[in-house]
Motif scaffolding. Structure first.
Motif, PDB file in Angstrom:
ATOM      1  N   ALA A  25       0.819  -1.199   0.000  1.00 26.92           N
ATOM      2  CA  ALA A  25       0.000   0.000   0.000  1.00 26.92           C
ATOM      3  C   ALA A  25       0.861   1.260   0.000  1.00 26.92           C
ATOM      4  O   ALA A  25       0.384   2.343  -0.337  1.00 26.92           O
ATOM      5  CB  ALA A  25      -0.918   0.004   1.222  1.00 26.92           C
ATOM      6  N   LEU A  26       2.140   1.100   0.382  1.00 24.70           N
ATOM      7  CA  LEU A  26       3.087   2.209   0.418  1.00 24.70           C
ATOM      8  C   LEU A  26       4.414   1.736  -0.162  1.00 24.70           C
ATOM      9  O   LEU A  26       4.797   0.574   0.009  1.00 24.70           O
ATOM     10  CB  LEU A  26       3.314   2.685   1.859  1.00 24.70           C
ATOM     11  CG  LEU A  26       2.110   3.249   2.602  1.00 24.70           C
ATOM     12  CD1 LEU A  26       2.114   2.771   4.048  1.00 24.70           C
ATOM     13  CD2 LEU A  26       2.115   4.771   2.556  1.00 24.70           C
ATOM     14  N   THR A  27       5.109   2.653  -0.830  1.00 23.95           N
ATOM     15  CA  THR A  27       6.397   2.322  -1.436  1.00 23.95           C
ATOM     16  C   THR A  27       7.369   3.472  -1.197  1.00 23.95           C
ATOM     17  O   THR A  27       6.997   4.645  -1.374  1.00 23.95           O
ATOM     18  CB  THR A  27       6.255   2.090  -2.955  1.00 23.95           C
ATOM     19  OG1 THR A  27       5.279   1.070  -3.185  1.00 23.95           O
ATOM     20  CG2 THR A  27       7.584   1.667  -3.562  1.00 23.95           C
ATOM     21  N   CYS A  28       8.611   3.143  -0.798  1.00 27.75           N
ATOM     22  CA  CYS A  28       9.616   4.189  -0.593  1.00 27.75           C
ATOM     23  C   CYS A  28      11.003   3.583  -0.593  1.00 27.75           C
ATOM     24  O   CYS A  28      11.163   2.365  -0.498  1.00 27.75           O
ATOM     25  CB  CYS A  28       9.380   4.925   0.726  1.00 27.75           C
ATOM     26  SG  CYS A  28       9.613   3.910   2.204  1.00 27.75           S
ATOM     27  N   ASP A  29      12.016   4.441  -0.702  1.00 24.68           N
ATOM     28  CA  ASP A  29      13.395   4.023  -0.481  1.00 24.68           C
ATOM     29  C   ASP A  29      13.638   3.885   1.015  1.00 24.68           C
ATOM     30  O   ASP A  29      12.959   4.507   1.845  1.00 24.68           O
ATOM     31  CB  ASP A  29      14.375   5.036  -1.071  1.00 24.68           C
ATOM     32  CG  ASP A  29      14.486   4.927  -2.580  1.00 24.68           C
ATOM     33  OD1 ASP A  29      13.970   3.951  -3.153  1.00 24.68           O
ATOM     34  OD2 ASP A  29      15.095   5.836  -3.184  1.00 24.68           O
ATOM     35  N   ILE A  30      14.656   3.127   1.370  1.00 24.50           N
ATOM     36  CA  ILE A  30      14.902   2.830   2.773  1.00 24.50           C
ATOM     37  C   ILE A  30      15.277   4.080   3.574  1.00 24.50           C
ATOM     38  O   ILE A  30      15.019   4.156   4.777  1.00 24.50           O
ATOM     39  CB  ILE A  30      15.997   1.735   2.901  1.00 24.50           C
ATOM     40  CG1 ILE A  30      15.956   1.113   4.307  1.00 24.50           C
ATOM     41  CG2 ILE A  30      17.377   2.286   2.549  1.00 24.50           C
ATOM     42  CD1 ILE A  30      16.764  -0.164   4.420  1.00 24.50           C
ATOM     43  N   ASN A  31      15.850   5.082   2.889  1.00 24.48           N
ATOM     44  CA  ASN A  31      16.232   6.286   3.647  1.00 24.48           C
ATOM     45  C   ASN A  31      15.020   7.075   4.138  1.00 24.48           C
ATOM     46  O   ASN A  31      15.124   7.821   5.115  1.00 24.48           O
ATOM     47  CB  ASN A  31      17.183   7.176   2.853  1.00 24.48           C
ATOM     48  CG  ASN A  31      16.692   7.492   1.468  1.00 24.48           C
ATOM     49  OD1 ASN A  31      15.626   7.071   1.055  1.00 24.48           O
ATOM     50  ND2 ASN A  31      17.496   8.246   0.739  1.00 24.48           N
ATOM     51  N   VAL A  32      13.865   6.911   3.486  1.00 28.84           N
ATOM     52  CA  VAL A  32      12.654   7.578   3.970  1.00 28.84           C
ATOM     53  C   VAL A  32      12.277   7.043   5.349  1.00 28.84           C
ATOM     54  O   VAL A  32      11.910   7.813   6.252  1.00 28.84           O
ATOM     55  CB  VAL A  32      11.504   7.399   2.968  1.00 28.84           C
ATOM     56  CG1 VAL A  32      10.174   7.843   3.584  1.00 28.84           C
ATOM     57  CG2 VAL A  32      11.792   8.182   1.695  1.00 28.84           C
ATOM     58  N   LEU A  33      12.388   5.749   5.544  1.00 30.47           N
ATOM     59  CA  LEU A  33      12.101   5.182   6.867  1.00 30.47           C
ATOM     60  C   LEU A  33      13.072   5.711   7.919  1.00 30.47           C
ATOM     61  O   LEU A  33      12.687   5.936   9.072  1.00 30.47           O
ATOM     62  CB  LEU A  33      12.168   3.652   6.818  1.00 30.47           C
ATOM     63  CG  LEU A  33      11.069   2.932   6.036  1.00 30.47           C
ATOM     64  CD1 LEU A  33      11.261   1.426   6.129  1.00 30.47           C
ATOM     65  CD2 LEU A  33       9.689   3.323   6.559  1.00 30.47           C
ATOM     66  N   ALA A  34      14.322   5.922   7.521  1.00 33.79           N
ATOM     67  CA  ALA A  34      15.293   6.492   8.460  1.00 33.79           C
ATOM     68  C   ALA A  34      14.906   7.908   8.855  1.00 33.79           C
ATOM     69  O   ALA A  34      15.045   8.309  10.012  1.00 33.79           O
ATOM     70  CB  ALA A  34      16.691   6.474   7.848  1.00 33.79           C
ATOM     71  N   GLY A  35      14.402   8.693   7.888  1.00 37.81           N
ATOM     72  CA  GLY A  35      13.974  10.055   8.186  1.00 37.81           C
ATOM     73  C   GLY A  35      12.774  10.096   9.122  1.00 37.81           C
ATOM     74  O   GLY A  35      12.628  11.017   9.925  1.00 37.81           O
ATOM     75  N   LEU A  36      11.912   9.102   9.028  1.00 34.67           N
ATOM     76  CA  LEU A  36      10.726   9.041   9.878  1.00 34.67           C
ATOM     77  C   LEU A  36      11.020   8.443  11.252  1.00 34.67           C
ATOM     78  O   LEU A  36      10.246   8.649  12.196  1.00 34.67           O
ATOM     79  CB  LEU A  36       9.648   8.184   9.206  1.00 34.67           C
ATOM     80  CG  LEU A  36       9.096   8.669   7.869  1.00 34.67           C
ATOM     81  CD1 LEU A  36       8.175   7.604   7.267  1.00 34.67           C
ATOM     82  CD2 LEU A  36       8.360   9.989   8.033  1.00 34.67           C
ATOM     83  N   TYR A  37      12.126   7.745  11.381  1.00 32.43           N
ATOM     84  CA  TYR A  37      12.311   6.824  12.500  1.00 32.43           C
ATOM     85  C   TYR A  37      12.269   7.499  13.874  1.00 32.43           C
ATOM     86  O   TYR A  37      11.598   7.047  14.787  1.00 32.43           O
ATOM     87  CB  TYR A  37      13.616   6.055  12.335  1.00 32.43           C
ATOM     88  CG  TYR A  37      13.722   4.892  13.288  1.00 32.43           C
ATOM     89  CD1 TYR A  37      12.934   3.761  13.114  1.00 32.43           C
ATOM     90  CD2 TYR A  37      14.569   4.935  14.385  1.00 32.43           C
ATOM     91  CE1 TYR A  37      12.997   2.699  13.996  1.00 32.43           C
ATOM     92  CE2 TYR A  37      14.641   3.879  15.270  1.00 32.43           C
ATOM     93  CZ  TYR A  37      13.846   2.760  15.071  1.00 32.43           C
ATOM     94  OH  TYR A  37      13.900   1.712  15.949  1.00 32.43           O
ATOM     95  N   ALA A  84       7.007  15.243  -1.904  1.00 35.25           N
ATOM     96  CA  ALA A  84       8.263  15.275  -2.657  1.00 35.25           C
ATOM     97  C   ALA A  84       8.406  14.068  -3.583  1.00 35.25           C
ATOM     98  O   ALA A  84       9.467  13.886  -4.193  1.00 35.25           O
ATOM     99  CB  ALA A  84       9.441  15.324  -1.687  1.00 35.25           C
ATOM    100  N   HIS A  85       7.364  13.236  -3.683  1.00 36.56           N
ATOM    101  CA  HIS A  85       7.374  12.032  -4.540  1.00 36.56           C
ATOM    102  C   HIS A  85       8.454  11.042  -4.113  1.00 36.56           C
ATOM    103  O   HIS A  85       9.002  10.319  -4.945  1.00 36.56           O
ATOM    104  CB  HIS A  85       7.552  12.414  -6.021  1.00 36.56           C
ATOM    105  CG  HIS A  85       6.434  13.235  -6.567  1.00 36.56           C
ATOM    106  ND1 HIS A  85       5.256  12.689  -7.014  1.00 36.56           N
ATOM    107  CD2 HIS A  85       6.309  14.573  -6.689  1.00 36.56           C
ATOM    108  CE1 HIS A  85       4.444  13.654  -7.419  1.00 36.56           C
ATOM    109  NE2 HIS A  85       5.056  14.814  -7.224  1.00 36.56           N
ATOM    110  N   ARG A  86       8.710  10.996  -2.824  1.00 38.10           N
ATOM    111  CA  ARG A  86       9.660  10.020  -2.288  1.00 38.10           C
ATOM    112  C   ARG A  86       8.955   8.918  -1.515  1.00 38.10           C
ATOM    113  O   ARG A  86       9.592   7.931  -1.129  1.00 38.10           O
ATOM    114  CB  ARG A  86      10.690  10.723  -1.393  1.00 38.10           C
ATOM    115  CG  ARG A  86      11.576  11.711  -2.151  1.00 38.10           C
ATOM    116  CD  ARG A  86      12.572  12.371  -1.240  1.00 38.10           C
ATOM    117  NE  ARG A  86      13.444  11.405  -0.587  1.00 38.10           N
ATOM    118  CZ  ARG A  86      14.298  11.708   0.385  1.00 38.10           C
ATOM    119  NH1 ARG A  86      14.381  12.957   0.817  1.00 38.10           N
ATOM    120  NH2 ARG A  86      15.045  10.777   0.924  1.00 38.10           N
TER     121      ARG A  86
END
Length: 401
Positions: free
Chosen positions: A347-359, A371-373
């Protein structure tokens, strides 16, 4: 010209220590003091270093130690803390950093650590390796003459003057209390404390040695700097674990005679402007990243922290550098998560660095989507995901490394 094929990455030995110091001093444009270097080598032992060598010359370096870092929910996670990343200016753009980071991450994966964290000197390099800005801080300058506290603001008192030697045990105890409840803050090892209390000349920035203010639930370490006839109190570090300590220390810092301005670093949710009758007295002079992070093991990292609301979703994670990506079912109940690989449609797709930014809570998922990331199947899915990762307290870096 030397090619990357002639470069070899290996574990460092004590015989490499002098060459490592020279490389770091050259790369970061400074000179270590003897006492400072002694403490630094205790914090980051040479035997934890990886070096890139061209023949017998050290031309690249990285070092790591394990760090205990607080994550949302006042939980503690053991992470890999990377430092001293440098490539010789004579050997740039030859793939040395990538080779070092490949070896560094292989070591971290073998150690089974869920996170890698570091403080970065440049911002354009590390995204390609799956890292993201994970904590921000803000430098503010307060015009002391305009800093009047609002009517009704308490005046708790309880602040006393001290010295580093006298206050060392109290400072350490307060820091440990603050660190345990602050997302992003790391435990500080003994060698790092010894360096703080040594107060090297290089760290003073044309200012005095450290002055100390103590409260039962906080402390402030500051310097005095004089520029063109103006006096500034430069707060090197301050920690408060209660509202009373926060206000009491602020009142003393902003009430000192013979001081024109007070300079400090503050978190995104610092209440300082709300305490004053004139919020314009608090001028933001710099906003920058203080920590970068990468998830090494998505399920282990996501289940280590807590969340604001329930969630049941599937997220596809792309890892541009290693093999930590995949598609994961993320189920959150009562703040606690389960995360497992799945073949369900994401249901969601992202690069792994997005999860790091949210963590740690520094960013919002909606901003990444704009930002289409981060791509979501629906606005409702994005809203639920954003709310789940939102934290009640802004993250803060414990100590720079």
């Amino acid at each position: 010209m030397t090619s990357v094929q002639t470069i070899r990455v290996r574990e460092a030995t004590h015989a490499d220590a002098e060459a490592i110091v020279l490389l770091q001093e050259t790369g970061f444009g400074m000179r270590y003091e003897e006492a400072e270097l002694e403490h630094k080598l205790r914090i980051f032992p040479v035997e934890r270093s990886l070096v890139a060598v061209d023949g017998d010359r050290v031309v690249g370096h990285t070092v790591d130690i394990t760090m205990s870092v607080t994550v949302p929910g006042e939980r503690s996670v053991v992470a890999c803390g990377v430092s001293g990343v440098a490539v010789a200016p004579t050997h740039r753009r030859r793939g040395i950093l990538r080779a070092l980071y490949a070896a560094q991450h292989e070591r971290t994966e073998a150690d089974g650590l869920p996170l890698t964290i570091f403080t970065a000197s440049e911002g354009s390099i590390y995204g390609r390796f799956g890292y993201e800005t994970a904590i921000f801080d803000n430098t503010v300058v307060v015009d002391r003459r305009k800093a009047e506290f609002r009517p009704g603001t308490p005046d708790p008192g309880g602040v006393v003057l001290s010295t580093l030697a006298e206050a060392a045990d109290h400072i350490r105890a307060v820091y440990d209390r603050w660190q345990a409840r602050t997302p992003g803050a790391q435990r500080r090892p003994d060698a790092k404390w010894d360096l703080v209390f040594t107060d090297p000349q290089r760290h003073r920035g044309n200012a005095t040695s450290l002055f100390v203010l103590l409260h039962a639930d906080g402390y402030a370490l500051y310097r005095r700097r004089y520029d063109d006839g103006k006096s500034t109190a430069v707060v090197a570090e301050w920690r408060a674990v209660t509202t009373e300590a926060h206000i009491a220390l602020r009142r003393v810092l902003l009430g000192m005679d013979l001081v024109d301005t007070v300079e400090a670093n503050v978190a995104d949710d610092d209440p300082l402007p709300y305490l004053l009758t004139n919020p314009r007295a608090v001028q933001l002079t710099n906003r920058g990243d203080s920590l970068w992070a990468r998830l090494m093991d998505v399920p282990a990292a996501l289940t280590a922290r807590t969340y604001r609301n329930d969630l049941d979703t599937v997220i596809a994670v792309h890892d541009p550098f290693r093999d930590a990506g995949g598609t994961f079912a993320l189920q959150i109940r009562d703040g606690h998560a389960e995360c497992t690989p799945t073949t369900r449609r994401p249901a969601l797709t992202c690069d792994i660095n997005v999860l790091a930014g949210l963590y740690f809570g520094a960013h919002r998922a909606t901003a990444y989507a704009t930002a289409h990331r981060l791509h979501s199947e629906s606005p409702a899915t994005l809203a639920a995901f954003t709310e789940a990762f939102t934290t009640s307290r802004a993250p803060e870096l414990g100590w720079f490394f």
